[in-house]
Design an enzyme around this catalytic site. Structure first.
Site, PDB file in Angstrom:
ATOM      1  N   LEU A 236     -34.632 -77.127 -59.715  1.00  0.00           N
ATOM      2  CA  LEU A 236     -34.788 -77.570 -58.327  1.00  0.00           C
ATOM      3  C   LEU A 236     -35.936 -76.840 -57.612  1.00  0.00           C
ATOM      4  O   LEU A 236     -36.222 -77.146 -56.461  1.00  0.00           O
ATOM      5  CB  LEU A 236     -33.470 -77.422 -57.565  1.00  0.00           C
ATOM      6  CG  LEU A 236     -32.306 -78.245 -58.152  1.00  0.00           C
ATOM      7  CD1 LEU A 236     -31.063 -78.112 -57.285  1.00  0.00           C
ATOM      8  CD2 LEU A 236     -32.677 -79.706 -58.351  1.00  0.00           C
ATOM      9  N   ARG A 237     -36.576 -75.866 -58.267  1.00  0.00           N
ATOM     10  CA  ARG A 237     -37.858 -75.270 -57.835  1.00  0.00           C
ATOM     11  C   ARG A 237     -37.796 -74.417 -56.574  1.00  0.00           C
ATOM     12  O   ARG A 237     -38.826 -73.903 -56.154  1.00  0.00           O
ATOM     13  CB  ARG A 237     -38.931 -76.350 -57.652  1.00  0.00           C
ATOM     14  CG  ARG A 237     -39.168 -77.246 -58.862  1.00  0.00           C
ATOM     15  CD  ARG A 237     -39.509 -76.491 -60.109  1.00  0.00           C
ATOM     16  NE  ARG A 237     -39.938 -77.374 -61.192  1.00  0.00           N
ATOM     17  CZ  ARG A 237     -39.918 -77.021 -62.481  1.00  0.00           C
ATOM     18  NH1 ARG A 237     -39.474 -75.821 -62.842  1.00  0.00           N
ATOM     19  NH2 ARG A 237     -40.335 -77.859 -63.401  1.00  0.00           N
TER      20      ARG A 237
ATOM     21  N   ASP B 211     -33.411 -70.127 -69.354  1.00  0.00           N
ATOM     22  CA  ASP B 211     -34.050 -71.393 -69.725  1.00  0.00           C
ATOM     23  C   ASP B 211     -35.542 -71.384 -69.406  1.00  0.00           C
ATOM     24  O   ASP B 211     -35.963 -71.010 -68.317  1.00  0.00           O
ATOM     25  CB  ASP B 211     -33.393 -72.571 -69.000  1.00  0.00           C
ATOM     26  CG  ASP B 211     -34.049 -73.884 -69.411  1.00  0.00           C
ATOM     27  OD1 ASP B 211     -34.349 -74.034 -70.606  1.00  0.00           O
ATOM     28  OD2 ASP B 211     -34.289 -74.730 -68.539  1.00  0.00           O
TER      29      ASP B 211
ATOM     30  N   HIS C 194     -42.789 -81.657 -61.282  1.00  0.00           N
ATOM     31  CA  HIS C 194     -44.110 -81.013 -61.157  1.00  0.00           C
ATOM     32  C   HIS C 194     -44.960 -81.860 -60.230  1.00  0.00           C
ATOM     33  O   HIS C 194     -44.820 -83.089 -60.182  1.00  0.00           O
ATOM     34  CB  HIS C 194     -44.805 -80.891 -62.513  1.00  0.00           C
ATOM     35  CG  HIS C 194     -44.176 -79.885 -63.412  1.00  0.00           C
ATOM     36  ND1 HIS C 194     -44.170 -78.534 -63.121  1.00  0.00           N
ATOM     37  CD2 HIS C 194     -43.513 -80.020 -64.592  1.00  0.00           C
ATOM     38  CE1 HIS C 194     -43.533 -77.887 -64.096  1.00  0.00           C
ATOM     39  NE2 HIS C 194     -43.118 -78.759 -64.993  1.00  0.00           N
TER      40      HIS C 194
ATOM     41  N   HIS D 166     -28.234 -79.493 -66.362  1.00  0.00           N
ATOM     42  CA  HIS D 166     -29.549 -78.893 -66.619  1.00  0.00           C
ATOM     43  C   HIS D 166     -30.610 -79.485 -65.700  1.00  0.00           C
ATOM     44  O   HIS D 166     -31.223 -80.505 -66.024  1.00  0.00           O
ATOM     45  CB  HIS D 166     -29.930 -79.093 -68.085  1.00  0.00           C
ATOM     46  CG  HIS D 166     -31.124 -78.289 -68.520  1.00  0.00           C
ATOM     47  ND1 HIS D 166     -31.306 -77.863 -69.814  1.00  0.00           N
ATOM     48  CD2 HIS D 166     -32.183 -77.806 -67.832  1.00  0.00           C
ATOM     49  CE1 HIS D 166     -32.436 -77.181 -69.899  1.00  0.00           C
ATOM     50  NE2 HIS D 166     -32.993 -77.137 -68.701  1.00  0.00           N
TER      51      HIS D 166
ATOM     52  N   ASP E 185     -32.589 -82.175 -67.918  1.00  0.00           N
ATOM     53  CA  ASP E 185     -33.681 -81.185 -67.839  1.00  0.00           C
ATOM     54  C   ASP E 185     -34.702 -81.619 -66.777  1.00  0.00           C
ATOM     55  O   ASP E 185     -35.912 -81.481 -66.966  1.00  0.00           O
ATOM     56  CB  ASP E 185     -34.337 -80.981 -69.212  1.00  0.00           C
ATOM     57  CG  ASP E 185     -35.236 -79.736 -69.249  1.00  0.00           C
ATOM     58  OD1 ASP E 185     -35.294 -79.000 -68.248  1.00  0.00           O
ATOM     59  OD2 ASP E 185     -35.894 -79.521 -70.295  1.00  0.00           O
TER      60      ASP E 185
HETATM   61 ZN    ZN Z   1     -35.447 -75.264 -71.581  1.00  0.00          ZN
END
Ligand code: ZN
Length: 409
Positions: A48-49, A137, A294, A45, A290
């Site tokens: 990687l943007r 997700d 940012h 999870h 996860d």
């Molecule tokens: Zn999520």
């Protein structure tokens, strides 16, 4: 297997394991005396943007951060811009992953076109292009009928539906866990029920369709218990625990700390303890970070406006060795099971084993290395972590993917 011995990697595969093997002519010898050699760790999870938010992370920077954290493979979520909802975009992620020459990057495809929760994306074609799971997700599937279809299609192709369980009606405008701390801070909360309702719904839909539901970032005590009961009934379910939900509570948000803002939110200590117990007894099969990079500017906003999520790839191993193995919750072999064997099994990935013939994906751990979490030293392009300054013991020191050393501390 838990023994002292050599490991021989030849042409990208495990050639021999155990005992004194001796080095063939021309072999590169890495002396890891006193350290622990494990099957490569796998994080199912990560965000990687790329495409769309390359100022936060790219596939290459994320794959390198993964390697630096001891991971030999990661599963990339599709909530990029554009959304990964077509075979061409799945192939793009896979190709960028190969070019990174770091941790392996496995793409996922969206369940619904554009993550809009309305029409199914072309699941079969995305799987043919390399997607290892489907998931929306970040955007829960509110339409139970769509979740049914996703589970039925994915079942036909033998892949899991990775599920972000959240009822948006109950979450409403919530920005953190609903509880004493949110009341004190005057921040709107998301109740546990918002997660619980969807965990129960999706377990029932999985049971009814026979599909494989993979519940992401489980954070609530009722949710853990519902999964435990579903497993006892034989429902095909796997589930994640995230390091932050294992170690932190909503008290970490005090002071409006946006580094502790995530979704699902950090909850009460009773929830945290239940997630830990779920990890211990195997209700939660895998540890997944996860990883959600940012940019500094975005996390600097007012609490309500700041985005959710923290980076996790470079802190997970140290946190788990120090606070899960170090405190006796899991022994080391079971931690490796939760971070390598089970992730490979749940997503049917190569790896998670060092048996002869398996991929030469290896992580070497130094169990005794003391270190302090310093975001400035992260390989990731982002530094948003609530663990800055934590003093940890143990980390990955060498990461080998396909027989190639991709990270060495
Ligand atoms: Zn999520």
């Amino acid at each position: 297997m838990d023994a002292v011995g050599d490991l021989l990697l030849v042409d990208g595969a495990v050639a021999a394991v155990g005992g004194e093997l001796g080095a063939p002519e021309g072999a590169r010898v890495i002396d890891v005396g006193g350290k622990v050699v494990t099957p490569g760790l796998i994080d199912v999870h990560v965000h990687l943007r790329e495409p769309g938010q390359e100022h936060k992370e790219t596939i290459a920077s994320g794959a390198r951060a993964a390697a630096a954290g001891g991971f030999t493979a990661v599963v990339a979520m599709p909530n990029t811009d554009p959304v990964i909802d077509s075979p061409a975009l799945v192939a793009f992620v896979a190709a960028q992953g190969l070019r990174a020459e770091a941790a392996r990057v496995y793409p996922t495809g969206a369940i619904s076109l554009g993550l809009a929760g309305e029409r199914l994306a072309p699941i079969g074609e995305m799987i043919e292009a390399g997607a290892v799971a489907v998931t929306d997700d970040g955007h829960p599937i509110m339409d139970s009928g769509l979740m049914r279809l996703a589970l039925e299609y994915a079942r036909g192709f033998g892949v899991p539906v990775a599920d972000h369980p959240e009822d948006l009606g109950l979450s409403a405008e919530g920005q953190m866990n609903e509880g004493v701390v949110s009341s004190r801070l005057g921040v709107r909360g998301k109740p546990n029920a918002s997660e619980d309702v969807h965990i129960v719904r999706d377990l029932l839909v999985a049971e009814f369709t026979g599909g494989h539901i993979h519940l992401q970032h489980v954070s609530s005590r009722f949710g853990v218990e519902a999964i435990r009961q579903a497993k006892a009934r034989g429902v095909h379910v796997t589930a994640e625990a995230s390091p932050h939900h294992l170690l932190l509570t909503d008290e970490a948000v005090d002071g409006y700390r946006t580094e502790a803002k995530m979704n699902p939110p950090l909850r009460s200590d009773a929830d945290r303890a239940a997630v830990m117990e779920g990890l211990r007894d195997g209700t939660l099969d895998v540890i997944a970070t996860d990883h959600a990079p940012h940019h500094y500017d975005e996390k600097e906003r007012a609490f309500d406006d700041a985005p959710n999520g923290i980076v996790g790839l470079e802190t997970a191993v140290g946190l788990m060795l120090t606070h899960v193995v170090g405190k006796g919750v899991l022994d080391l072999p079971t931690l490796v099971e939760r971070m390598s064997v089970q992730p490979a099994r749940a997503f049917r990935l190569p790896g998670g084993t060092l048996t002869v013939g398996s991929p030469a994906d290896v992580t070497v751990l130094d169990l005794d290395a003391p270190w302090t979490v310093d975001p400035a030293s992260f390989v990731s392009l982002s530094t948003n972590t609530p663990f800055a300054g934590w003093e940890l013991t143990g980390r990955a020191v060498t990461t080998i993917v396909g027989g190639r050393v991709v990270w060495q501390s």
